[in-house]
Write a protein that holds these residues in place. Sequence first.
Motif, short mmCIF file in Angstrom:
data_model
loop_
_atom_site.label_atom_id
_atom_site.label_comp_id
_atom_site.label_asym_id
_atom_site.label_seq_id
_atom_site.Cartn_x
_atom_site.Cartn_y
_atom_site.Cartn_z
N ASP A 1 7.93 3.18 -3.15
CA ASP A 1 8.61 3.01 -4.43
C ASP A 1 7.75 3.64 -5.52
O ASP A 1 7.22 2.96 -6.40
CB ASP A 1 8.86 1.53 -4.69
CG ASP A 1 9.64 1.28 -5.97
OD1 ASP A 1 10.38 2.19 -6.40
OD2 ASP A 1 9.50 0.19 -6.55
N CYS A 2 7.60 4.96 -5.43
CA CYS A 2 6.69 5.65 -6.33
C CYS A 2 7.14 7.10 -6.48
O CYS A 2 7.62 7.71 -5.52
CB CYS A 2 5.26 5.60 -5.77
SG CYS A 2 4.03 6.37 -6.83
N SER A 3 7.01 7.62 -7.68
CA SER A 3 7.45 9.00 -7.95
C SER A 3 6.31 10.00 -7.93
O SER A 3 6.52 11.18 -8.21
CB SER A 3 8.16 9.06 -9.32
OG SER A 3 7.28 8.59 -10.34
N LEU A 4 5.10 9.56 -7.62
CA LEU A 4 3.96 10.46 -7.59
C LEU A 4 4.08 11.44 -6.42
O LEU A 4 4.59 11.08 -5.35
CB LEU A 4 2.66 9.66 -7.46
CG LEU A 4 2.31 8.75 -8.65
CD1 LEU A 4 1.07 7.96 -8.35
CD2 LEU A 4 2.12 9.59 -9.92
N PRO A 5 3.61 12.66 -6.58
CA PRO A 5 3.74 13.66 -5.51
C PRO A 5 2.79 13.42 -4.34
O PRO A 5 3.00 13.94 -3.25
CB PRO A 5 3.40 14.98 -6.22
CG PRO A 5 2.50 14.59 -7.35
CD PRO A 5 2.99 13.24 -7.81
N THR A 6 1.75 12.65 -4.55
CA THR A 6 0.79 12.38 -3.48
C THR A 6 1.06 11.03 -2.83
O THR A 6 1.73 10.17 -3.41
CB THR A 6 -0.65 12.39 -4.03
OG1 THR A 6 -0.74 11.41 -5.08
CG2 THR A 6 -1.00 13.76 -4.58
N LYS A 7 0.53 10.85 -1.65
CA LYS A 7 0.71 9.60 -0.91
C LYS A 7 -0.20 8.53 -1.50
O LYS A 7 -1.43 8.72 -1.55
CB LYS A 7 0.39 9.82 0.56
CG LYS A 7 0.73 8.64 1.46
CD LYS A 7 0.47 9.02 2.92
CE LYS A 7 0.88 7.92 3.86
NZ LYS A 7 0.65 8.29 5.29
N VAL A 8 0.38 7.44 -1.95
CA VAL A 8 -0.39 6.34 -2.51
C VAL A 8 -0.07 5.07 -1.75
O VAL A 8 0.89 5.00 -0.98
CB VAL A 8 -0.10 6.15 -4.01
CG1 VAL A 8 -0.53 7.38 -4.79
CG2 VAL A 8 1.38 5.85 -4.24
N PHE A 9 -0.88 4.05 -1.98
CA PHE A 9 -0.76 2.81 -1.20
C PHE A 9 -0.63 1.61 -2.13
O PHE A 9 -0.93 1.66 -3.31
CB PHE A 9 -2.00 2.65 -0.31
CG PHE A 9 -2.08 3.67 0.80
CD1 PHE A 9 -1.69 3.35 2.08
CD2 PHE A 9 -2.56 4.96 0.55
CE1 PHE A 9 -1.77 4.28 3.11
CE2 PHE A 9 -2.63 5.89 1.55
CZ PHE A 9 -2.24 5.56 2.84
N TRP A 10 -0.15 0.52 -1.53
CA TRP A 10 -0.11 -0.76 -2.22
C TRP A 10 -0.28 -1.85 -1.18
O TRP A 10 -0.22 -1.61 0.03
CB TRP A 10 1.20 -0.94 -3.01
CG TRP A 10 1.22 -2.14 -3.91
CD1 TRP A 10 2.07 -3.20 -3.84
CD2 TRP A 10 0.35 -2.39 -5.03
NE1 TRP A 10 1.79 -4.10 -4.83
CE2 TRP A 10 0.74 -3.63 -5.58
CE3 TRP A 10 -0.71 -1.69 -5.61
CZ2 TRP A 10 0.10 -4.19 -6.68
CZ3 TRP A 10 -1.34 -2.25 -6.70
CH2 TRP A 10 -0.94 -3.47 -7.23
#
Length: 523
Positions: A20-29
């Motif tokens: 649920d993120c619009s950033l172009p890179t892979k992120v975590f939560w």
Amino acid sequence: MGTCWGDISENVRVEVPNTDCSLPTKVFWIAGIVKLAGYNALLRYEGFENDSGLDFWCNICGSDIHPVGWCAASGKPLVPPRTIQHKYTNWKAFLVKRLTGAKTLPPDFSQKVSESMQYPFKPCMRVEVVDKRHLCRTRVAVVESVIGGRLRLVYEESEDRTDDFWCHMHSPLIHHIGWSRSIGHRFKRSDITKKQDGHFDTPPHLFAKVKEVDQSGEWFKEGMKLEAIDPLNLSTICVATIRKVLADGFLMIGIDGSEAADGSDWFCYHATSPSIFPVGFCEINMIELTPPRGYTKLPFKWFDYLRETGSIAAPVKLFNKDVPNHGFRVGMKLEAVDLMEPRLICVATVTRIIHRLLRIHFDGWEEEYDQWVDCESPDLYPVGWCQLTGYQLQPPASQSSRESQSGSSKQKKKAKSQQYKGHKKKRKMPVGKKPVSLSSLPMTGGVRRSFSGDEELTPPPAQTAPEAFPPPSTSREFIPSLKTVTTLQLKEELIDGEDYNFLQGASDQESNGSASFYIKQEP
């Protein structure tokens, strides 16, 4: 992972990709386990509280699942989901409050997953395995491939390598080279005079061990009667006879009224096998006992039958009465091998439990295809096992799927022929497809449970990678028990810092219990 699962349970926290993120890179939560189903976990992102709108399922052993602290150690960003970004202005303080004292995966969890997927059996190993065309004897076969501990064996004399047999490496149907001679079991000698290049005998210590028994005192004798799961129809428990007593506690069993004239369908069971029972077991546990074929004095009464045949019942005290505290419950879902066509693993449900005996129903199929299976069978797997190992899982049958394969000539269960003449499938093959010998203990009648019509010898790979983690180069003999999860102790300055602190917390062991062999169970 059975010995490594520890107390992985609801509320354990993990770090997962934030979708649920619009950033172009892979992120975590960070997410918490809401529900477990086998290897699969229903996860909810931290900050959603009671909102299940973005809950998602994933395999907890997957490569994208990490313990809390992995992002900090790996330099990966923790970014809250876009849906809830507005909820808090200080996410650092929120996470400290939520995660202090919470549990997460051990830091070496992925290593344990990788180790648990290492198998000591390797291609080119030679074994003795039951001859599927003559159950009374064994043959030499060679390991062709290993998937999740399941072996595709090719009989040594198969020139085109299509005469194969599927089983688990811990199956009671495979043995080391020389086993048959050592116990007096029939064996089909190979026409091959010497081993092919690269083939070698499997070390005996790799095979499943059977319990040692004392045959010096009162013991099973030829001609004694008992009840046994029919190896040609695993949905039935039948009247049976001990036809031969072998060494090391092994017995040759024949199903009364259905035996081939030459004894080619006698089957080898160990005395401690959970598939043989004393006379009266079915009646006491309200299981339908299958009488001998052609026997007319129904309902069947053991006392009358023993008198008519001049036989005696095998002593009750000689049978295996151990009942592990297995934890199975009626209604539980699992993935189970179709032992009538053991290349296939299917979605299944536990429908009855009699001590250690489980009635396995294949979802979407009639009850006539059910199988009696021991609770410790190596052919039962948790939900998510196929996805983890890359083995293709057969989905539940729909009515249209069944009708399209069986048509108007839908077969009912057939009685076995007096003479077993070779490979008979439980499932009817799709029209136009050449049958492939994959059945371990075949029977007649019924409809094949494969919907794709795919007749490849090796199960097609699943959509995921063949294995969640690349296996290490060394084979596994023992899995170090990982009976802990990690309890988090967080300080606010560490939430976006370099490290997390961990404390190990021990988990409880589940003890094995025993039960009376003749306690009545609710049907």
